[in-house]
Design an enzyme around this catalytic site. Structure first.
Site, PDB file in Angstrom:
ATOM      1  N   GLY A 163       0.983  -1.204   0.014  1.00 38.09           N
ATOM      2  CA  GLY A 163       0.063  -0.065   0.042  1.00 38.09           C
ATOM      3  C   GLY A 163       0.810   1.121  -0.088  1.00 38.09           C
ATOM      4  O   GLY A 163       2.214   1.271   0.337  1.00 38.09           O
ATOM      5  N   CYS A 164       0.528   2.447  -0.383  1.00 32.35           N
ATOM      6  CA  CYS A 164       0.821   3.756  -0.564  1.00 32.35           C
ATOM      7  C   CYS A 164       1.378   4.268   0.776  1.00 32.35           C
ATOM      8  O   CYS A 164       2.741   4.541   1.023  1.00 32.35           O
ATOM      9  CB  CYS A 164       0.144   4.807  -1.476  1.00 32.35           C
ATOM     10  SG  CYS A 164      -1.413   4.825  -0.850  1.00 32.35           S
ATOM     11  N   PHE A 165       0.549   4.386   1.711  1.00 27.92           N
ATOM     12  CA  PHE A 165       0.857   4.781   3.021  1.00 27.92           C
ATOM     13  C   PHE A 165       1.842   3.763   3.727  1.00 27.92           C
ATOM     14  O   PHE A 165       2.743   4.261   4.485  1.00 27.92           O
ATOM     15  CB  PHE A 165      -0.488   4.918   3.956  1.00 27.92           C
ATOM     16  CG  PHE A 165      -1.563   5.936   3.893  1.00 27.92           C
ATOM     17  CD1 PHE A 165      -0.847   7.111   4.012  1.00 27.92           C
ATOM     18  CD2 PHE A 165      -2.662   5.832   3.343  1.00 27.92           C
ATOM     19  CE1 PHE A 165      -1.686   8.191   3.748  1.00 27.92           C
ATOM     20  CE2 PHE A 165      -3.735   6.900   3.218  1.00 27.92           C
ATOM     21  CZ  PHE A 165      -3.118   8.042   3.563  1.00 27.92           C
ATOM     22  N   VAL A 166       1.630   2.398   3.436  1.00 23.14           N
ATOM     23  CA  VAL A 166       2.396   1.393   4.205  1.00 23.14           C
ATOM     24  C   VAL A 166       3.715   1.576   3.509  1.00 23.14           C
ATOM     25  O   VAL A 166       4.738   1.776   4.510  1.00 23.14           O
ATOM     26  CB  VAL A 166       2.047   0.015   3.691  1.00 23.14           C
ATOM     27  CG1 VAL A 166       2.693  -1.055   4.382  1.00 23.14           C
ATOM     28  CG2 VAL A 166       0.416  -0.094   4.061  1.00 23.14           C
TER      29      VAL A 166
END
Length: 346
Positions: A149-152
């Site tokens: 994921g991008c935030f991740v």
């Protein structure tokens, strides 16, 4: 030549994959699928592709796609990659899923957070998490890659050097992240209209964002001990970019210079992670359009906390760029192939 198909080619991440792969001399784009725009020229839908890409969007024909392709990128919402990956595996083809279907190793956790059944637990067990800086060797031999994921990605790259050393007090981590509106996808949504987001700034998914178990799973793996976090995402009125400010209490007193040295050593050989000089703090504009993650770090002696600021382009290192980096690893290419670029400024 690498034969590539992109499932969901007209979403933000899908068309970014087209942009990154469309000019590569070692790649053939076989199928670009779109349920909404089947039969239409992708370069007419996205005029920035004119003169470089000439493809007509198609309905998904899974049999044809898995026959023709060496690797299939799935740029669809959660739940849709499962039958595609199953069929591709049967034919010995590679899949890079930019959704969430193979990120969480426990199917029950996936079903709890995403509210859909996981129908391929066998594939889930063998899927490889696609963060090259952490999992490079395993990615090279994977059949199914779960693109993070991008935030991740912004959070894991910010914390990885500390977690691997075991310096962080378990459950002391607080992640405060801001994202541009493209992170919500291209589908129509009143909450993402210009008039809704312009001159505004809001938190969302507070205490229950779906990226939370993914972050905790990887931090636990890195640290070798159960790790929980406090994660709050925010929406800011810009199209691209993620900035995560991360706070963590360290087990023993240290100095800002020691933390700086730890990060510089950890990422010295990583082509897409840039540790900024001490006292310099990253901004999203610096990584716009690139596959780079920039990090600024320090230690607050008063509170005993490390402070990390991490920035990425959510559509690049947070999605399509990282997916191409994973493809390069799969096919024995330099990770930087097709991804070496300087950010846009201003």
């Amino acid at each position: 030549m690498i034969h590539v198909s992109i499932i969901g080619a007209t979403g933000y991440t899908g068309v970014e994959l087209v942009r990154l792969l469309g000019l590569r001399e070692d790649v053939v784009l076989d199928h670009l699928t779109s349920r909404t725009y089947a039969g239409q020229k992708i370069q007419h839908l996205f005029p920035h592709l004119l003169g470089n890409v000439d493809h007509t969007c198609e309905e998904l024909d899974l049999e044809q796609v898995t026959t023709d392709s060496d690797v299939i990128f799935v740029a669809l919402p959660h739940g849709h990659a499962l039958p595609i990956a199953k069929k591709a595996k049967e034919k010995g083809k590679k899949v890079i899923d930019l959704g969430a279907d193979f990120r969480l190793k426990d199917a029950a956790v996936y079903e709890e957070w995403y509210k859909v059944p996981h129908t391929e637990p066998g594939l889930l067990e063998e899927a490889v998490y696609g963060l090259p800086e952490w999992n490079r060797d395993a990615i090279k031999d994977a059949a199914v890659i779960a693109n993070p994921g991008c935030f991740v990605t912004s959070i894991l790259l910010g914390l990885m050097p500390l977690m691997k050393k075991g310096w962080v007090v378990p459950n002391s981590i607080v992640c405060d992240s801001k994202s541009g509106t493209s992170g919500a996808g291209r589908a129509g949504n009143v909450a993402n209209l210009f008039t809704e987001v312009e001159s505004s700034f809001k938190a969302y998914g507070v205490a229950h964002h779906r990226h939370t178990p993914e972050i905790e799973q990887l931090l636990t793996e890195m640290a070798g001990t159960e790790t929980m976090i406090q994660f709050t995402p925010h929406l800011v009125p810009m199209s691209r970019g993620i900035l995560s400010t991360i706070y963590a209490t360290v087990k023993e007193k240290t100095t800002a210079a020691e933390i700086q040295a730890l990060f510089e050593e950890a990422y010295a050989d990583e082509p897409f992670v840039q540790v900024l000089p001490a006292g310099m703090w990253p901004m999203t504009k610096s990584v716009k359009g690139t596959n780079n993650c920039q990090l600024g770090v320090t230690y607050d002696e008063r509170t005993g906390r490390v402070i990390i600021v991490s920035v990425i382009d959510n559509l690049m290192k947070g999605a399509a760029g990282q997916a191409v980096q994973n493809m390069n690893l799969l096919f024995g290419l330099a990770e930087t192939t097709g991804l070496q670029m300087i950010g846009l400024f201003p």
